[in-house]
Scaffold this motif. Structure first.
Motif, PDB file in Angstrom:
ATOM      1  N   VAL A 233       0.839  -1.195   0.000  1.00  0.00           N
ATOM      2  CA  VAL A 233       0.000   0.000   0.000  1.00  0.00           C
ATOM      3  C   VAL A 233       0.874   1.245   0.000  1.00  0.00           C
ATOM      4  N   GLU A 234       0.612   2.177  -0.915  1.00  0.00           N
ATOM      5  CA  GLU A 234       1.350   3.441  -0.905  1.00  0.00           C
ATOM      6  C   GLU A 234       0.779   4.367   0.155  1.00  0.00           C
ATOM      7  N   TYR A 235       1.598   5.347   0.539  1.00  0.00           N
ATOM      8  CA  TYR A 235       1.201   6.243   1.615  1.00  0.00           C
ATOM      9  C   TYR A 235       0.787   7.619   1.096  1.00  0.00           C
ATOM     10  N   ILE A 236      -0.059   8.276   1.863  1.00  0.00           N
ATOM     11  CA  ILE A 236      -0.341   9.691   1.676  1.00  0.00           C
ATOM     12  C   ILE A 236      -0.233  10.364   3.036  1.00  0.00           C
ATOM     13  N   SER A 237      -0.263  11.668   3.056  1.00  0.00           N
ATOM     14  CA  SER A 237      -0.205  12.416   4.310  1.00  0.00           C
ATOM     15  C   SER A 237      -1.594  12.909   4.689  1.00  0.00           C
ATOM     16  N   TYR A 238      -1.867  12.917   5.977  1.00  0.00           N
ATOM     17  CA  TYR A 238      -3.154  13.398   6.470  1.00  0.00           C
ATOM     18  C   TYR A 238      -2.924  14.286   7.684  1.00  0.00           C
ATOM     19  N   GLU A 239      -3.553  15.460   7.691  1.00  0.00           N
ATOM     20  CA  GLU A 239      -3.394  16.404   8.795  1.00  0.00           C
ATOM     21  C   GLU A 239      -4.535  16.252   9.798  1.00  0.00           C
ATOM     22  N   VAL A 240      -4.180  16.119  11.065  1.00  0.00           N
ATOM     23  CA  VAL A 240      -5.163  15.915  12.128  1.00  0.00           C
ATOM     24  C   VAL A 240      -6.003  17.172  12.313  1.00  0.00           C
ATOM     25  N   LYS A 241      -7.324  16.985  12.343  1.00  0.00           N
ATOM     26  CA  LYS A 241      -8.267  18.090  12.513  1.00  0.00           C
ATOM     27  C   LYS A 241      -8.685  18.219  13.979  1.00  0.00           C
ATOM     28  N   PRO A 242      -9.293  19.356  14.342  1.00  0.00           N
ATOM     29  CA  PRO A 242      -9.769  19.526  15.723  1.00  0.00           C
ATOM     30  C   PRO A 242     -10.734  18.419  16.132  1.00  0.00           C
ATOM     31  N   LYS A 243     -10.640  17.999  17.385  1.00  0.00           N
ATOM     32  CA  LYS A 243     -11.525  17.022  18.020  1.00  0.00           C
ATOM     33  C   LYS A 243     -11.320  15.592  17.531  1.00  0.00           C
ATOM     34  N   GLU A 244     -10.302  15.362  16.703  1.00  0.00           N
ATOM     35  CA  GLU A 244     -10.016  13.996  16.285  1.00  0.00           C
ATOM     36  C   GLU A 244      -9.204  13.283  17.361  1.00  0.00           C
ATOM     37  N   THR A 245      -9.443  12.008  17.524  1.00  0.00           N
ATOM     38  CA  THR A 245      -8.760  11.202  18.520  1.00  0.00           C
ATOM     39  C   THR A 245      -8.119  10.000  17.842  1.00  0.00           C
ATOM     40  N   LEU A 246      -7.289   9.300  18.605  1.00  0.00           N
ATOM     41  CA  LEU A 246      -6.677   8.089  18.072  1.00  0.00           C
ATOM     42  C   LEU A 246      -7.751   7.092  17.659  1.00  0.00           C
ATOM     43  N   GLY A 270       0.304  11.138  22.208  1.00  0.00           N
ATOM     44  CA  GLY A 270      -1.029  11.727  22.116  1.00  0.00           C
ATOM     45  C   GLY A 270      -1.285  12.343  20.754  1.00  0.00           C
ATOM     46  N   VAL A 271      -2.555  12.661  20.486  1.00  0.00           N
ATOM     47  CA  VAL A 271      -2.963  13.257  19.211  1.00  0.00           C
ATOM     48  C   VAL A 271      -3.066  14.765  19.361  1.00  0.00           C
ATOM     49  N   GLU A 272      -2.444  15.490  18.448  1.00  0.00           N
ATOM     50  CA  GLU A 272      -2.482  16.952  18.493  1.00  0.00           C
ATOM     51  C   GLU A 272      -2.979  17.502  17.163  1.00  0.00           C
ATOM     52  N   ILE A 273      -3.702  18.603  17.230  1.00  0.00           N
ATOM     53  CA  ILE A 273      -4.211  19.266  16.023  1.00  0.00           C
ATOM     54  C   ILE A 273      -3.032  19.681  15.146  1.00  0.00           C
ATOM     55  N   GLY A 274      -3.132  19.419  13.851  1.00  0.00           N
ATOM     56  CA  GLY A 274      -2.077  19.823  12.923  1.00  0.00           C
ATOM     57  C   GLY A 274      -1.029  18.762  12.677  1.00  0.00           C
ATOM     58  N   MET A 275      -1.046  17.682  13.474  1.00  0.00           N
ATOM     59  CA  MET A 275      -0.119  16.573  13.230  1.00  0.00           C
ATOM     60  C   MET A 275      -0.297  16.070  11.799  1.00  0.00           C
ATOM     61  N   VAL A 276       0.798  15.733  11.140  1.00  0.00           N
ATOM     62  CA  VAL A 276       0.722  15.164   9.801  1.00  0.00           C
ATOM     63  C   VAL A 276       1.033  13.680   9.913  1.00  0.00           C
TER      64      VAL A 276
END
Length: 656
Positions: A233-246, A270-276
């Protein structure tokens, strides 16, 4: 009917009496928050045992209701081997805890924890919850006997496919060992798995697609099937949005939390907003599925008349009281009034079109008499009884639209803000029809990622807002370097290009020399690389004679836009009719007046509420898209954005 009811009543009564007479049932009073699985575990029975005596419990448990529970002697009816002692404990959730942290603390899997606490699937993890912690070694619905046979108690929403996959067997094997479930799979039923342990899922460095291997392949066909299944599987990047959790991220990307952390070790903290995050490309990169664009006209309901209201800021009193300027002079000077009249002229064409089609809608138009800081919206709503309206277009100013939404929220009357870009205060019945700047830019990046493109940024240091936007919301996008003298480094740009991928170069600058350097570097790279030029905002410099239009078409200049810059067949029909009525071409405001008004009217004549049509379908009208999504804090925002590009035939087209 009475005979049928009486027969059922007698049967249930005799069954219950028989259970009690044999001493095979006790009673249990349901406490608030208890689940069928916790109760079954408490009395060392299965959920199926409880459902046999309490069929109504399958639709849910009510606090203070009384259940019949079979006692230990009654449980022998199932004739299953004695199970090992599976102990459990409880855990009270405190602030900042995550599912992953709790699972690691007790050494249990995400799957087992959710089986023991089914409410986590819908509610997620919340402070103050009391969790049942199952045994470390065995899932709480997996029973192991002393002869090493395995039994499985069926949980709600489980299927034969999911259970067979869990234990690494086929559905045919499962049905062969449990012929009673060939036609049905009762909740709580104890399945015989027989000698198979739940398979362990491992995360490899390259994240292989999940495959259940039951035995060594015997034939060439099995070898080929296995080879096809083990695809990388190839990868893409995803940016964590507000209120998202693991938890929510793992569900969105159809991965376990362990798999997600293996790809992104920083999630351990932990999960932080803006994490890629690094995620498989085969899954969607958006939290919400894109709405399907539909033609609603096929489902018009003519039986019920609807009322639509337009609140437009004509401010006629000011015009009539102006003794200095004539109406003609005022129209030449007052841009806001011109915008209002253009919107109104387009709306009238839409109203006339709906009338021709026979739509059962009564339309009222009122002068909202509004400015940025004042209006008569409140008095109009009261005096004109607008609480009975089915939809209101306007007012124009955000603050006045919010006032209308607040006053009409009790009746949930849709208030459709036609021109404001402000985010504003949240009201559940307020619909923002102009996409915000962040949504427009985000749509462009979403499109590039959906094509698995390689994105790089050429941004002038003077464009501070763009620099900050990319750093905050598109962190994985690299910036092309500058030389010591401040000029763009063409070598840096070329070094970031990737073969076998479409390279999107996002260019944001008004500097002519910087634009020429970027274009020249991209053109010289075209023999070896796929490249496309992208801008996020309108750029006047590109329209000057110093920039060759032919080069922009070679690079297929692409950009996001709220309106389409090409004439669709629907837009051409409107334009022709508008010119016939007004003797001029329609402005963007006139076109928007038509598109928004007609879209609102056609939503009103569907066999569902305006809000339901918004939730179920997106639409495209002429030069505007209406793709509404519910905001987390209330109300709706429009994410209908066109992705347009210059084609080599010198025309502007919409990207697919």
């Amino acid at each position: 009917m009475m005979k049928y009811f009486f027969a059922i009543y007698i049967t249930v009564f005799l069954f219950t009496a028989n259970v009690f007479s044999q001493g095979k049932a006790i009673t249990h009073k349901v406490e608030k928050g208890e689940t069928i699985y916790q109760i079954a575990q408490k009395y060392k029975v299965t959920p199926f045992d409880i459902y046999q005596l309490n069929p109504d419990a399958q639709s849910g448990l009510k606090p203070n209701s009384v259940l019949l529970i079979p006692n230990k002697s009654g449980k022998q009816i199932l004739s299953v081997p004695t199970k090992t002692n599976v102990q459990s404990q409880s855990h009270d959730v405190i602030a900042k805890e995550t599912l992953y942290g709790i699972e690691k603390k007790y050494g249990i899997s995400d799957e087992d924890l959710k089986r023991a606490n089914p409410f986590l699937e819908n509610e997620g993890l919340q402070i103050g919850q009391t969790l049942t912690i199952p045994s470390k070694n065995t899932p709480n619905n997996t029973v192991v006997d002393h002869d090493k046979f395995i039994y499985h108690d069926v949980l709600a929403k489980e299927t034969k496919y999911s259970i067979a996959k869990k234990y690494g067997i086929s559905i045919q094997e499962l049905e062969k060992r449990n012929p009673e479930v060939v036609d049905n799979l009762p909740i709580g039923y104890r399945l015989i798995i027989k000698g198979m342990a739940p398979k362990a899922e491992k995360v490899t460095e390259k994240v292989l697609e999940k495959v259940t291997v039951k035995a060594e392949p015997k034939g060439e066909k099995e070898k080929q099937d296995l080879k096809k299944a083990l695809t990388i599987v190839e990868y893409i990047s995803y940016e964590v949005k507000p209120k998202e959790t693991l938890y929510s991220l793992s569900k969105m990307f159809e991965m376990t939390q362990e798999e997600l952390i293996a790809l992104n070790p920083e999630l351990i903290e932990g999960v932080e907003i803006g994490m890629v995050l690094k995620v498989p490309s085969k899954v969607p990169v958006s939290i919400e599925d894109k709405k399907e664009y539909k033609l609603l006209s096929e489902k018009v309901i003519y039986s019920n008349r609807k009322r639509m209201v337009l609140l437009l800021p004509f401010n006629m009193a000011n015009i009539e009281s102006d003794t200095i300027n004539s109406t003609f002079t005022r129209l030449k000077k007052d841009k806001f009034l011109n915008m209002t009249l253009d919107f109104y002229a387009g709306a009238l064409i839409a109203i006339d079109s709906a009338k021709t089609l026979g739509y059962p809608i009564d339309v009222d138009i009122y002068d909202s008499r509004e400015t940025k800081n004042s209006s008569e919206v409140a008095s109009i709503i009261q005096n004109r009884n607008l609480v009975n309206a089915n939809a209101i277009i306007g007012p124009f100013y955000q603050s006045n639209a919010e006032t209308a939404a607040q006053l009409l929220s009790v009746n949930n009357v849709p208030v459709i803000s036609p021109l404001s870009k402000d985010v504003g205060n949240p009201y559940g019945n307020l619909y923002q029809t102009i996409p915000t700047n962040e949504v427009i830019k985000g749509a462009m990046f979403d499109y590039m990622r959906s094509n698995n493109g390689n994105i790089i940024a050429v941004v002038d240091k003077k464009k501070e807002s763009i620099v900050q936007y990319i750093k905050q919301y598109q962190k994985e996008v690299p910036f092309v370097a500058f030389k010591d003298n401040g000029s763009l480094s063409a070598e840096s740009l070329k070094s970031m290009l990737v073969k076998d991928k479409l390279n999107y170069v996002v260019m944001e600058t008004g500097n002519t020399w910087m634009i020429k350097t970027t274009i020249a570097a991209m053109l010289s790279s075209m023999p070896a690389y796929q490249v496309q030029l992208v801008i996020l905002e309108p750029n006047e410099t590109l329209d000057t004679d110093e920039i060759k239009y032919l080069n922009l078409t070679k690079l297929k200049l692409m950009y996001p836009s709220v309106t389409s810059d090409y004439v669709s067949p629907e837009a051409a029909i409107f334009e022709k009719k508008y010119r016939k009525v007004n003797n001029i071409f329609p402005s963007d405001y006139a076109t928007r007046g038509f598109d928004l008004t007609f879209d609102t009217m056609i939503r009103l004549v569907q066999n569902k509420s305006f809000e339901d049509t918004v939730n179920s379908a997106a639409t495209k009208r002429g030069e505007n898209k209406f793709e509404y999504y519910k905001k987390e804090d209330g109300g709706y925002t429009n994410k209908g954005v066109f992705i347009l590009y210059y084609d080599t035939d010198m025309t502007i087209k919409e990207a697919n």
